[in-house]
Design an enzyme around this catalytic site. Structure first.
Site, PDB file in Angstrom:
ATOM      1  N   THR A  55       0.855  -1.193   0.000  1.00  0.00           N
ATOM      2  CA  THR A  55       0.000   0.000   0.000  1.00  0.00           C
ATOM      3  C   THR A  55       0.888   1.240   0.000  1.00  0.00           C
ATOM      4  O   THR A  55       2.034   1.166   0.437  1.00  0.00           O
ATOM      5  CB  THR A  55      -0.847  -0.051   1.297  1.00  0.00           C
ATOM      6  N   GLY A  82     -10.435  -1.993   4.155  1.00  0.00           N
ATOM      7  CA  GLY A  82      -9.342  -1.939   5.126  1.00  0.00           C
ATOM      8  C   GLY A  82      -9.328  -0.614   5.865  1.00  0.00           C
ATOM      9  O   GLY A  82     -10.298   0.150   5.862  1.00  0.00           O
ATOM     10  N   THR A 102       0.074   1.706   7.607  1.00  0.00           N
ATOM     11  CA  THR A 102       0.049   0.580   6.664  1.00  0.00           C
ATOM     12  C   THR A 102       0.190  -0.710   7.456  1.00  0.00           C
ATOM     13  O   THR A 102       0.774  -0.713   8.536  1.00  0.00           O
ATOM     14  CB  THR A 102       1.161   0.702   5.595  1.00  0.00           C
ATOM     15  N   GLY A 103      -0.341  -1.786   6.925  1.00  0.00           N
ATOM     16  CA  GLY A 103      -0.282  -3.063   7.633  1.00  0.00           C
ATOM     17  C   GLY A 103      -1.627  -3.748   7.530  1.00  0.00           C
ATOM     18  O   GLY A 103      -2.403  -3.446   6.617  1.00  0.00           O
ATOM     19  N   GLY A 158      -5.129  -4.102   7.812  1.00  0.00           N
ATOM     20  CA  GLY A 158      -6.166  -3.108   8.020  1.00  0.00           C
ATOM     21  C   GLY A 158      -7.102  -3.414   9.174  1.00  0.00           C
ATOM     22  O   GLY A 158      -7.497  -2.524   9.929  1.00  0.00           O
TER      23      GLY A 158
END
Ligand code: ASP
Length: 274
Positions: free
Chosen positions: A160, A189, A209-210, A212
């Site tokens: 992302t 997300g 980020t990661g 969601g």
């Protein structure tokens, strides 16, 4: 003075930081913090290396649904599960600036994009197709756990994009994603959810980020934002990331005086000041 920070996704190759630096240098030439973060995200959406715009992950059913958002102090615009547009972040900006709404989803977001003049565009790539194929094979063979197992998300996270900027005390944030691969069609997300994947106010801007689902559970971006001033920004981000344990997560954050790019696994990023 202007500063911009870009990230290319938790669990992505850190070597990509070089490309991000090039994009950051281009984006910082823009005239406002909002234009700069949007420009940065457009550059990453157009680069098939990243999971946003062209190169977005496919859903389990093979479709591509993308989420994007922009935020400035006091205003927000986002699109959820938008399809067949080249740059979801541009549509998100139009939602904020040219519609009375803050979030548009699904076919409503697509219709709005067409009204705004964005033509039909196929963001799929061979890489995305191969990735989906590989995952389906692994699922079939039992090599990876069943779909809803948390490990599934961990294995197929990624890439992302997001940006935060401060231009002479003016803040902005932007984010764009094809979502985690592979997910159900319709899954949303953290990225387009205010306070989870993105937050921006008069004290700074944060993008996450990661995974969601985990980021939303903890409303990570607003949590960091609300703590600005309480301790050094690096410390705040470290403490909030530590709460995720081994769950992959990363953030970029900027305040009036500090900047931070941090994750608990590889995350390409770049910071440029001018
Ligand atoms: N946070 C994004 C999502 O869950 C994925 C990512 O950051 O790579 O949709």
């Amino acid at each position: 003075m202007k500063t911009i920070i870009l990230h290319g996704g938790a669990s992505h190759r850190s070597e990509l930081s070089k490309i991000l630096e090039k994009y950051a240098k281009e984006a910082i030439e823009e005239n406002s913090a909002l234009d700069a973060v949007v420009k940065a995200v457009v550059l990453m959406e157009d680069d098939p290396e990243f999971n946003a715009g062209t190169g977005s992950n496919m859903r389990l059913d093979g479709s591509i649904q993308m989420d994007a958002a922009v935020m400035i102090p006091g205003d927000f615009g986002g699109v959820i599960n938008i399809e067949e547009v080249k740059n979801p972040v541009l549509v998100a900006r139009d939602v904020m600036l040219k519609s009375p709404h803050m979030l548009l989803a699904g076919d409503g977001a697509v219709n709005f994009a067409r009204k705004m003049g964005y033509p039909t565009y196929d963001p799929s790539t061979e890489k995305a197709r191969e990735r989906r194929e590989k995952v389906l094979q692994k699922l079939k063979s039992g090599e990876i756990p069943e779909y809803y197992h948390p490990q599934f998300f961990r294995e197929f996270l990624g890439d992302t994009v997001g940006a935060v900027a401060r231009f002479d005390g003016e803040f902005a944030a932007a984010v764009s994603t094809g979502g985690t691969s592979l997910t159900l069609r319709g899954r949303v997300g953290d990225s387009p959810i205010i306070g989870s994947g993105i937050y921006c106010g008069s004290r700074g801007a944060v993008v996450a980020t990661g995974i969601g689902e985990e980021i939303m559970r903890r409303m990570l971006s607003i949590r960091i934002y609300e703590r600005i001033g309480e301790a050094p920004l690096q410390k705040i981000c470290r403490e909030e990331i530590e709460k995720f344990g081994s769950i992959p997560v990363g953030v970029i954050a900027i305040t009036a005086e500090e900047e931070c790019a941090m994750s608990n696994l590889a995350m390409p990023y770049a910071q440029v000041t001018r």
